[in-house]
Design a protein around this motif. Structure first.
Motif, mmCIF file in Angstrom:
data_model
loop_
_atom_site.group_PDB
_atom_site.id
_atom_site.type_symbol
_atom_site.label_atom_id
_atom_site.label_comp_id
_atom_site.label_asym_id
_atom_site.label_seq_id
_atom_site.Cartn_x
_atom_site.Cartn_y
_atom_site.Cartn_z
ATOM 1 N N VAL A 79 -7.623 2.898 -2.745
ATOM 2 C CA VAL A 79 -7.128 1.528 -2.835
ATOM 3 C C VAL A 79 -6.042 1.357 -1.769
ATOM 4 O O VAL A 79 -5.268 2.275 -1.507
ATOM 5 C CB VAL A 79 -6.573 1.208 -4.245
ATOM 6 C CG1 VAL A 79 -5.407 2.127 -4.614
ATOM 7 C CG2 VAL A 79 -6.149 -0.244 -4.355
ATOM 8 N N PRO A 91 -1.233 -4.222 8.931
ATOM 9 C CA PRO A 91 -0.066 -3.343 8.778
ATOM 10 C C PRO A 91 0.507 -3.395 7.366
ATOM 11 O O PRO A 91 0.117 -4.236 6.553
ATOM 12 C CB PRO A 91 0.933 -3.932 9.781
ATOM 13 C CG PRO A 91 0.549 -5.366 9.903
ATOM 14 C CD PRO A 91 -0.924 -5.448 9.666
ATOM 15 N N ASP A 92 1.428 -2.496 7.121
ATOM 16 C CA ASP A 92 2.194 -2.479 5.874
ATOM 17 C C ASP A 92 1.332 -2.347 4.630
ATOM 18 O O ASP A 92 1.482 -3.084 3.651
ATOM 19 C CB ASP A 92 3.080 -3.731 5.774
ATOM 20 C CG ASP A 92 4.115 -3.768 6.893
ATOM 21 O OD1 ASP A 92 4.593 -4.854 7.223
ATOM 22 O OD2 ASP A 92 4.428 -2.691 7.445
ATOM 23 N N LEU A 93 0.404 -1.392 4.687
ATOM 24 C CA LEU A 93 -0.411 -1.061 3.518
ATOM 25 C C LEU A 93 -0.290 0.433 3.237
ATOM 26 O O LEU A 93 -0.193 1.230 4.165
ATOM 27 C CB LEU A 93 -1.889 -1.389 3.761
ATOM 28 C CG LEU A 93 -2.286 -2.864 3.827
ATOM 29 C CD1 LEU A 93 -3.719 -3.002 4.318
ATOM 30 C CD2 LEU A 93 -2.144 -3.537 2.469
ATOM 31 N N ASN A 94 -0.288 0.804 1.980
ATOM 32 C CA ASN A 94 -0.339 2.206 1.576
ATOM 33 C C ASN A 94 -1.749 2.524 1.092
ATOM 34 O O ASN A 94 -2.376 1.694 0.427
ATOM 35 C CB ASN A 94 0.650 2.494 0.443
ATOM 36 C CG ASN A 94 2.092 2.452 0.908
ATOM 37 O OD1 ASN A 94 2.392 2.722 2.063
ATOM 38 N ND2 ASN A 94 2.986 2.099 0.003
ATOM 39 N N TYR A 95 -2.193 3.728 1.390
ATOM 40 C CA TYR A 95 -3.542 4.173 1.012
ATOM 41 C C TYR A 95 -3.388 5.180 -0.117
ATOM 42 O O TYR A 95 -2.734 6.215 0.052
ATOM 43 C CB TYR A 95 -4.192 4.817 2.237
ATOM 44 C CG TYR A 95 -5.545 5.476 2.069
ATOM 45 C CD1 TYR A 95 -5.727 6.612 1.286
ATOM 46 C CD2 TYR A 95 -6.647 4.991 2.769
ATOM 47 C CE1 TYR A 95 -6.960 7.223 1.192
ATOM 48 C CE2 TYR A 95 -7.887 5.605 2.690
ATOM 49 C CZ TYR A 95 -8.038 6.727 1.907
ATOM 50 O OH TYR A 95 -9.263 7.337 1.829
ATOM 51 N N ASN A 102 -6.578 1.129 7.955
ATOM 52 C CA ASN A 102 -6.180 -0.063 7.222
ATOM 53 C C ASN A 102 -6.828 -1.310 7.787
ATOM 54 O O ASN A 102 -6.349 -2.403 7.526
ATOM 55 C CB ASN A 102 -4.661 -0.216 7.272
ATOM 56 C CG ASN A 102 -3.952 0.858 6.492
ATOM 57 O OD1 ASN A 102 -4.584 1.718 5.918
ATOM 58 N ND2 ASN A 102 -2.639 0.803 6.483
ATOM 59 N N TYR A 142 -0.788 -11.467 3.515
ATOM 60 C CA TYR A 142 -1.839 -10.550 3.949
ATOM 61 C C TYR A 142 -3.128 -11.349 4.140
ATOM 62 O O TYR A 142 -3.325 -12.379 3.491
ATOM 63 C CB TYR A 142 -2.056 -9.449 2.905
ATOM 64 C CG TYR A 142 -0.931 -8.436 2.860
ATOM 65 C CD1 TYR A 142 0.243 -8.708 2.148
ATOM 66 C CD2 TYR A 142 -1.021 -7.235 3.549
ATOM 67 C CE1 TYR A 142 1.279 -7.788 2.123
ATOM 68 C CE2 TYR A 142 0.018 -6.313 3.521
ATOM 69 C CZ TYR A 142 1.162 -6.600 2.811
ATOM 70 O OH TYR A 142 2.202 -5.684 2.793
ATOM 71 N N GLN A 174 2.612 -2.641 0.943
ATOM 72 C CA GLN A 174 3.799 -1.805 1.055
ATOM 73 C C GLN A 174 5.068 -2.664 0.928
ATOM 74 O O GLN A 174 6.113 -2.187 0.520
ATOM 75 C CB GLN A 174 3.808 -1.111 2.420
ATOM 76 C CG GLN A 174 4.833 -0.011 2.552
ATOM 77 C CD GLN A 174 4.806 0.607 3.938
ATOM 78 O OE1 GLN A 174 5.608 0.248 4.794
ATOM 79 N NE2 GLN A 174 3.897 1.527 4.149
ATOM 80 N N ARG A 175 4.951 -3.885 1.345
ATOM 81 C CA ARG A 175 6.071 -4.812 1.217
ATOM 82 C C ARG A 175 5.535 -6.190 0.874
ATOM 83 O O ARG A 175 4.356 -6.489 1.118
ATOM 84 C CB ARG A 175 6.921 -4.835 2.472
ATOM 85 C CG ARG A 175 6.192 -5.215 3.718
ATOM 86 C CD ARG A 175 7.010 -4.967 4.973
ATOM 87 N NE ARG A 175 7.113 -3.558 5.302
ATOM 88 C CZ ARG A 175 8.224 -2.835 5.211
ATOM 89 N NH1 ARG A 175 9.354 -3.373 4.810
ATOM 90 N NH2 ARG A 175 8.230 -1.566 5.547
ATOM 91 N N VAL A 186 4.954 -6.254 -3.468
ATOM 92 C CA VAL A 186 4.886 -4.808 -3.238
ATOM 93 C C VAL A 186 4.048 -4.154 -4.343
ATOM 94 O O VAL A 186 4.247 -4.430 -5.528
ATOM 95 C CB VAL A 186 6.308 -4.196 -3.245
ATOM 96 C CG1 VAL A 186 6.228 -2.686 -3.122
ATOM 97 C CG2 VAL A 186 7.144 -4.770 -2.125
ATOM 98 N N GLY A 187 3.138 -3.308 -3.947
ATOM 99 C CA GLY A 187 2.341 -2.552 -4.925
ATOM 100 C C GLY A 187 1.067 -3.246 -5.368
ATOM 101 O O GLY A 187 0.259 -2.641 -6.076
ATOM 102 N N TYR A 236 -4.147 5.632 11.044
ATOM 103 C CA TYR A 236 -3.451 4.404 10.692
ATOM 104 C C TYR A 236 -3.008 3.754 11.982
ATOM 105 O O TYR A 236 -2.451 4.405 12.838
ATOM 106 C CB TYR A 236 -2.256 4.728 9.803
ATOM 107 C CG TYR A 236 -1.319 3.592 9.571
ATOM 108 C CD1 TYR A 236 -0.044 3.604 10.104
ATOM 109 C CD2 TYR A 236 -1.716 2.484 8.842
ATOM 110 C CE1 TYR A 236 0.836 2.561 9.884
ATOM 111 C CE2 TYR A 236 -0.850 1.434 8.628
ATOM 112 C CZ TYR A 236 0.427 1.478 9.146
ATOM 113 O OH TYR A 236 1.279 0.442 8.939
ATOM 114 N N PRO A 237 -3.153 2.500 12.232
ATOM 115 C CA PRO A 237 -3.606 1.524 11.253
ATOM 116 C C PRO A 237 -5.103 1.300 11.214
ATOM 117 O O PRO A 237 -5.563 0.395 10.529
ATOM 118 C CB PRO A 237 -2.921 0.249 11.735
ATOM 119 C CG PRO A 237 -2.898 0.391 13.203
ATOM 120 C CD PRO A 237 -2.693 1.849 13.472
#
Lengths: 175, 162
Positions: free
Chosen positions: A76, A126-130, A122, A85, A80-81, A101-102, A118-119
Motif C-alpha cells: 500500500v 512524491p511524499d508517499l510511503n510504501y 511511487n 495527491y 507521508q504528509r 498523513v497515513g 523511488y520515486p
C-alpha cells in the motif's frame, strides 16, 4: 544488319529466360534444403542426442520468471504528509484529492526486483510511503490487492470524506 | 484562480523546490516507528543541495526494512541527464524490531549517512561535494533530540498509531 539485330534479340531473350530458370531452380533447391533442415531459432538448441532443447539462457530466463510468479508482494502507498495527491478514481473532472498523513493512496502488487527506485516505484508521486502488507505467490497477492481495493470505500478515512470514492485515489482500475 | 487552484499551484511549486525526498519501503508493522517524514521535514529546512555544487539536483532516499526481502529494493541509481540521485539503504529488520523510538532514529541516521557515502560510487555529471553534504547532515544528527519537534507533531496525529 537487320537480320543480325534480330538474331541478337532472340539470343538475349533466351539468355534471360535461362537465367531465370537457373534462379528458380536454385531457389527450389534451397527451399528443399531448409525444409529438410529446420532453422533453430535463438533460445533453442540441439542436445548431444540431436533432440531440440531449451538453451541455457532461455532455461535461466524461464526459471527467473517462474520465481517471480511465486515471489510477489502486495503493498500500500500511503500519504507521508497532508496535502493534495493525484486522484484517478475521482469523478466530475476532479484531478486531485486532499489526503491526511497515513491515508491510503494506492494498493498494488509487485513481483519485479526494482532497485529501490523511488520515486519511480511511487509512480512519480512524491511524499508517499510504501508498506509491504503481504508476501506470497502472484495469484495470492492479486487477490489480496483486489479485496483491499473493493473494501476501500468502507475504511474510516473514506467514509469521513465529503465525496465517496469507489477505490483508492491512486488506483485507476479495480486491479 | 480559486482557492483550490492556488493550493495546487503552491503545492506543486513546493514539490519542485524540494531537493530532498525521503521515503521508505518497510513492513507495515514498522510504521510509525520508522517515519521518514521526520527526516524529510528537518533536512528540507536545513539543507540546500545547491551549496554542494550542481552534480545532484534532487536526492531521493529510501529506508528499507522488511523481514522477508523477496524483492531487491536497496541500491543506487543516478540520472546524468536529470542529475537526480536515488539511493535506498537497508536497515536490518530484527534491529528495528528490538529498538525503541530513539534507537530507531539512530539506526535511520546511520543508514542515511551510508546512503550519502554511496554517492562516491557514482560518476556524476558535474561536481558535488558529498563529503561536505555528509558533514552538514552529521552536524544536524549530532544535535540532541534534533527530531523531537517533528516527532511530537506526528505523535499528535491519532490515525498514525503512535
Amino acid at each position: 544488319m537487320v537480320k543480325n539485330k534480330s538474331n541478337y534479340s532472340t539470343q538475349n531473350t533466351t539468355h534471360k529466360k535461362r537465367t531465370w530458370y537457373i534462379i528458380l531452380g536454385g531457389g527450389i533447391v534451397v527451399a528443399f534444403f531448409f525444409m529438410a533442415h529446420k532453422i533453430i531459432p535463438l533460445g533453442l538448441e540441439k542436445d548431444k542426442d540431436g533432440n531440440i532443447t531449451l538453451s541455457p539462457n532461455r532455461q535461466t530466463k524461464l526459471n527467473k520468471e517462474l520465481e517471480e510468479i511465486d515471489n510477489a508482494e502486495q503493498y500500500v502507498l500511503v500519504a507521508q504528509r497532508s496535502g493534495l495527491y493525484p486522484c484517478y478514481s475521482c469523478t466530475n473532472e476532479q484531478k486531485t484529492i486532499y489526503l491526511n498523513v497515513g491515508e491510503v493512496w494506492k494498493y498494488g502488487v509487485t513481483r519485479k526486483g526494482l532497485q529501490g527506485r523511488y520515486p519511480r516505484e511511487n509512480f512519480g508521486v512524491p511524499d508517499l510511503n510504501y508498506f509491504q502488507q503481504f508476501i506470497g505467490t502472484y495469484s495470492e497477492c492479486l487477490k489480496k490487492e483486489k479485496i483491499k481495493i473493493y473494501n476501500y470505500p468502507f475504511l474510516p478515512e473514506a467514509l469521513a470524506r465529503d465525496i465517496l470514492l469507489i477505490r483508492p485515489p491512486g488506483n485507476k482500475y479495480d486491479s | 484562480m480559486t482557492a483550490k487552484e492556488q493550493l495546487i499551484k503552491a503545492q506543486q511549486a513546493s514539490e519542485e523546490a524540494h531537493q530532498i525526498h525521503i521515503s521508505c519501503r518497510i513492513a507495515e508493522r514498522l510504521f510509525p516507528k520508522i517515519n521518514p517524514a521526520i527526516f524529510s521535514d528537518v533536512l528540507r529546512r536545513k539543507i540546500k543541495l545547491s551549496q554542494y555544487d550542481n552534480g545532484i539536483l534532487k536526492f531521493y532516499f529510501t529506508f528499507v526494512a522488511m523481514e522477508n526481502m523477496v524483492l531487491k529494493f536497496d541500491g543506487i541509481y543516478y540520472s546524468r541527464k536529470k542529475r537526480h540521485l536515488e539511493v535506498a539503504v537497508r536497515i536490518p529488520f530484527e534491529e528495528i524490531l528490538a529498538a525503541n523510538q530513539t534507537e530507531t532514529i539512530h539506526l535511520m541516521e546511520k543508514a542515511f549517512l551510508e546512503g550519502i557515502d554511496l554517492i562516491a560510487t557514482k560518476k556524476l555529471a558535474a561536481p558535488f561535494d558529498h563529503q561536505a553534504f555528509k558533514k552538514d547532515v552529521e552536524a544536524i544528527f549530532a544535535q540532541e533530540n534534533w527530531y523531537e519537534e517533528d516527532l511530537k507533531k506526528y505523535r499528535a496525529m491519532p490515525s498514525l498509531g503512535y
